[in-house]
Design a protein around this motif. Structure first.
Motif, mmCIF file in Angstrom:
data_model
loop_
_atom_site.group_PDB
_atom_site.id
_atom_site.type_symbol
_atom_site.label_atom_id
_atom_site.label_comp_id
_atom_site.label_asym_id
_atom_site.label_seq_id
_atom_site.Cartn_x
_atom_site.Cartn_y
_atom_site.Cartn_z
ATOM 1 N N PHE A 110 25.666 36.692 37.797
ATOM 2 C CA PHE A 110 26.821 36.725 38.705
ATOM 3 C C PHE A 110 27.212 35.288 39.041
ATOM 4 O O PHE A 110 28.380 34.932 39.092
ATOM 5 N N ILE A 195 36.003 34.482 63.333
ATOM 6 C CA ILE A 195 35.039 33.659 62.584
ATOM 7 C C ILE A 195 35.149 32.172 62.954
ATOM 8 O O ILE A 195 34.145 31.503 63.176
ATOM 9 N N ALA A 299 43.582 46.571 52.330
ATOM 10 C CA ALA A 299 42.809 47.774 52.697
ATOM 11 C C ALA A 299 43.367 48.369 53.985
ATOM 12 O O ALA A 299 43.541 49.595 54.106
ATOM 13 N N SER A 365 38.300 46.583 42.298
ATOM 14 C CA SER A 365 37.176 45.638 42.294
ATOM 15 C C SER A 365 36.342 45.896 41.057
ATOM 16 O O SER A 365 35.866 47.009 40.841
ATOM 17 N N THR A 367 33.048 44.692 38.779
ATOM 18 C CA THR A 367 31.824 43.897 38.824
ATOM 19 C C THR A 367 31.681 43.162 37.499
ATOM 20 O O THR A 367 31.539 43.805 36.449
ATOM 21 N N ARG A 369 29.902 40.082 35.056
ATOM 22 C CA ARG A 369 28.726 39.228 34.859
ATOM 23 C C ARG A 369 28.906 38.370 33.607
ATOM 24 O O ARG A 369 29.545 38.796 32.633
ATOM 25 N N GLY A 442 31.664 46.333 45.181
ATOM 26 C CA GLY A 442 30.729 45.913 44.147
ATOM 27 C C GLY A 442 29.432 46.699 44.236
ATOM 28 O O GLY A 442 29.342 47.733 44.904
ATOM 29 N N THR A 443 28.395 46.186 43.571
ATOM 30 C CA THR A 443 27.120 46.906 43.566
ATOM 31 C C THR A 443 25.948 45.927 43.442
ATOM 32 O O THR A 443 26.147 44.760 43.123
ATOM 33 N N THR A 446 24.586 41.627 44.641
ATOM 34 C CA THR A 446 25.753 40.791 44.944
ATOM 35 C C THR A 446 26.834 41.568 45.688
ATOM 36 O O THR A 446 27.945 41.069 45.867
ATOM 37 N N LYS A 447 26.513 42.784 46.095
ATOM 38 C CA LYS A 447 27.490 43.614 46.821
ATOM 39 C C LYS A 447 28.056 42.817 48.005
ATOM 40 O O LYS A 447 27.328 42.055 48.644
ATOM 41 N N PRO A 449 28.859 40.975 51.087
ATOM 42 C CA PRO A 449 28.093 40.889 52.335
ATOM 43 C C PRO A 449 28.948 41.148 53.579
ATOM 44 O O PRO A 449 28.424 41.338 54.663
#
Ligand code: HEM
Length: 505
Positions: A110, A195, A299, A365, A367, A369, A442-443, A446-447, A449
């Motif tokens: 990733f 934030i 979203a 989205s 995923t 690699r 994602g999964t 690396t899903k 955070p």
């Protein structure tokens, strides 16, 4: 003398420019030939190079990614390799094969993929070279969970309260606005303030409005930024990016009050590896800001859009919120008394299902690699080889739209993720239970955070909007998806839509 050296300079620059153009053209031609020349090796999945040299299938994919992928699936099966913008990407479409990505983490990186991406998009060069810094920055993601998340949510509620009390609660008559513009403004302001805090030395609203406008222009160009197109060819995006990075420099952030824990920790790590004045610190903050709002905005749009379009969903969600407010002794009405804890927000399963359903219908989205070495992957349906230097991609929209998993997948059903009054987590394909049935975040390790933050933010906002306001859609035209972002996250709508709101009497 100065004129002579300027003339020499111009001459050599022009000459240099011609030479470099010729060299670039030769290299491009060579790359085109090499890329066109690739043939399928034994054991590799079917190879689809498209008709455009170098760009491959980019046009077909961009037009309607899901339809195009389904066509390829019909022709070539669940695994195939396509040429896309100079890269060979092997797509895996069978959800039972997604585990291959998780099982082969060492060879399927990733980091290599994402470090290259953030290098191009945000102009961060140190991540690829400095693994310790990269690791320490990743450790900071724990401050988006647990107790730290509770603190973030409290601060978010305070910020929401200020926005709504000062601006929206004044609206006693109907106010008509564009839905996407409304969502992007409110999500950007609330996320940024939660934030990064507030600017104290100057007009905070003016600062945020300007930053948001620049950010949205930058985000509009995101797919171009991460492609091989030089940023110089993207109009004024380079200068806009520089302006945002300066806004987020250590010097400027020091003037903000109310930093979140995660911002403080990230800044501590960054100041350990850069000097305080280094503008690359601002580039890291831009990267994090992008991650925290670029998907949450669309979203929020889709969740609200579907609620406005489906009165039965709106009524069910309103009823669920009312029941929670009653059971927690909170009266709606004058003032702004609502305060919901994370557990209480979590118990709003009908609202959550609505948000998940909106994500199912709008998430692309993917995923992705980077393949670090030639590799043979063993799947139930047979082994297949992937080549070093290629990319491997899991493409969830295929199963998000699979009628075997989700009945009538093209329909919005607000209660799709509710069963017997509880969260529904069991979905099946070929009679077998799926480990992953919804993948907007994602999964694996690396899903995303920030997924809990994002869902809670959308929930908080919808609780306030549905409790205090009457909401109505005005345009009755159906909205489609704009696939500009293709493989990245939640897609934009293809046009904005008018809605109106007014404080409940
Ligand atoms: C609906 C909203 C969101 C969606 C759909 C979303 C989706 C994603 C996806 C798909 C990834 C890549 C995962 C992978 O490739 O395995 C990701 C990464 C990330 N997201 Fe989100 N995200 C959302 C909101 C947020 C928020 C609110 C934050 C922060 C407050 C955030 C922070 C991050 C970060 C920092 C990463 C990079 C993680 C890494 O480098 O390992 N996201 N997100």
């Amino acid at each position: 003398m100065a004129a002579v050296s300027a003339a020499i300079g111009r001459f050599s620059l022009e000459q240099f420019g011609l030479w470099s153009l010729a060299l670039a053209a030769a290299l491009l031609l060579l790359a085109l030939c090499l890329l066109r020349g690739r043939t399928r090796r034994p054991g590799e999945p079917p190879l689809i190079k498209g008709w455009l040299p170098y760009f491959g299938v980019v046009l077909e994919l961009r037009k309607d990614p899901l339809r195009f992928m389904k066509t390829l699936q019909k022709q070539h099966g669940d695994t195939f390799t396509v040429l896309l913008g100079g890269k060979y990407i092997t797509f895996i479409l069978d959800p039972f094969q997604y585990q291959l990505v998780i099982k082969n983490q060492k060879q399927l990186s990733f980091r290599v993929f994402s470090d290259e991406l953030v290098g191009k998009a945000f102009s961060i060069s140190q991540l690829q070279k400095n693994h310790d810094m990269n690791d320490e920055l990743h450790l900071c993601y724990q401050f988006l969970q647990g107790k730290s998340l509770d603190i973030l949510l409290e601060s978010m509620m305070q910020n929401l309260k200020q926005v709504f009390e000062s601006q929206l609660l004044k609206t006693t008559s109907w106010d008509t606005v564009q839905l996407y513009t409304f969502c992007s403004s409110i999500i950007f302001d609330i996320t940024f303030t939660t934030i990064y805090g507030k600017f104290l030395v100057c007009d905070n609203n003016k600062f945020i409005n300007e930053l948001r406008d620049d950010f949205l222009k930058f985000d509009d160009n995101f797919t171009y930024l991460v492609s091989d197109i030089p940023i110089e060819l993207l109009g004024n995006i380079k200068s806009i990016r520089k302006k945002i990075i300066k806004c987020l420099s250590s010097e400027n952030l020091a003037k903000m009050q109310g930093w979140s824990e995660i911002l403080q920790r990230r800044q501590d790590v960054l100041e350990k590896y850069y000097v305080h004045e280094d503008l690359e610190i601002g580039a890291h903050h831009l990267g994090f800001l992008w991650a925290s709002v670029a998907n949450t905005i669309p979203a929020m749009f889709w969740a609200m859009y579907y609620l406005l379009w489906h009165p039965e969903a709106m009524a069910a969600v309103r009823d669920e919120i009312d029941r929670l407010l009653q059971s927690t002794g909170q009266k709606k009405g004058s003032g702004f008394p609502i305060y919901l804890t994370r557990e209480q927000l979590d118990s709003l399963i009908c609202l959550e299902s609505t948000i998940f359903e909106a994500l199912r219908l709008s998430s692309y989205s993917t995923t992705i690699r980077f393949v670090e070495e030639d590799l043979t992957l063993s799947a139930e349906t047979g082994d297949f080889c992937v080549r070093k230097g290629d990319l491997l991609a899991v493409f969830p929209p295929i199963f998000h739209g699979d009628p075997e998993i989700f009945e009538a997948p093209e329909e919005f059903r607000y209660d799709r993720f509710v069963e017997d009054g509880k969260k529904k987590t069991t979905f099946f394909k070929r009679g077998k239970k799926l480990k992953c049935y919804l993948m907007p975040f994602g999964t694996g390790t690396t899903k995303c955070p920030g997924r809990f933050f994002a869902i809670m933010e959308i929930k908080q906002l919808l609780v306030i909007l549905l409790t205090y306001f009457d909401l109505e859609i005005i345009d009755d035209k159906p909205i489609g998806i704009d696939y500009r972002r293709m493989l990245f996250g939640i897609q934009y709508p293809d046009s904005d839509v008018l809605f109106r709101y007014k404080v409940k009497s």
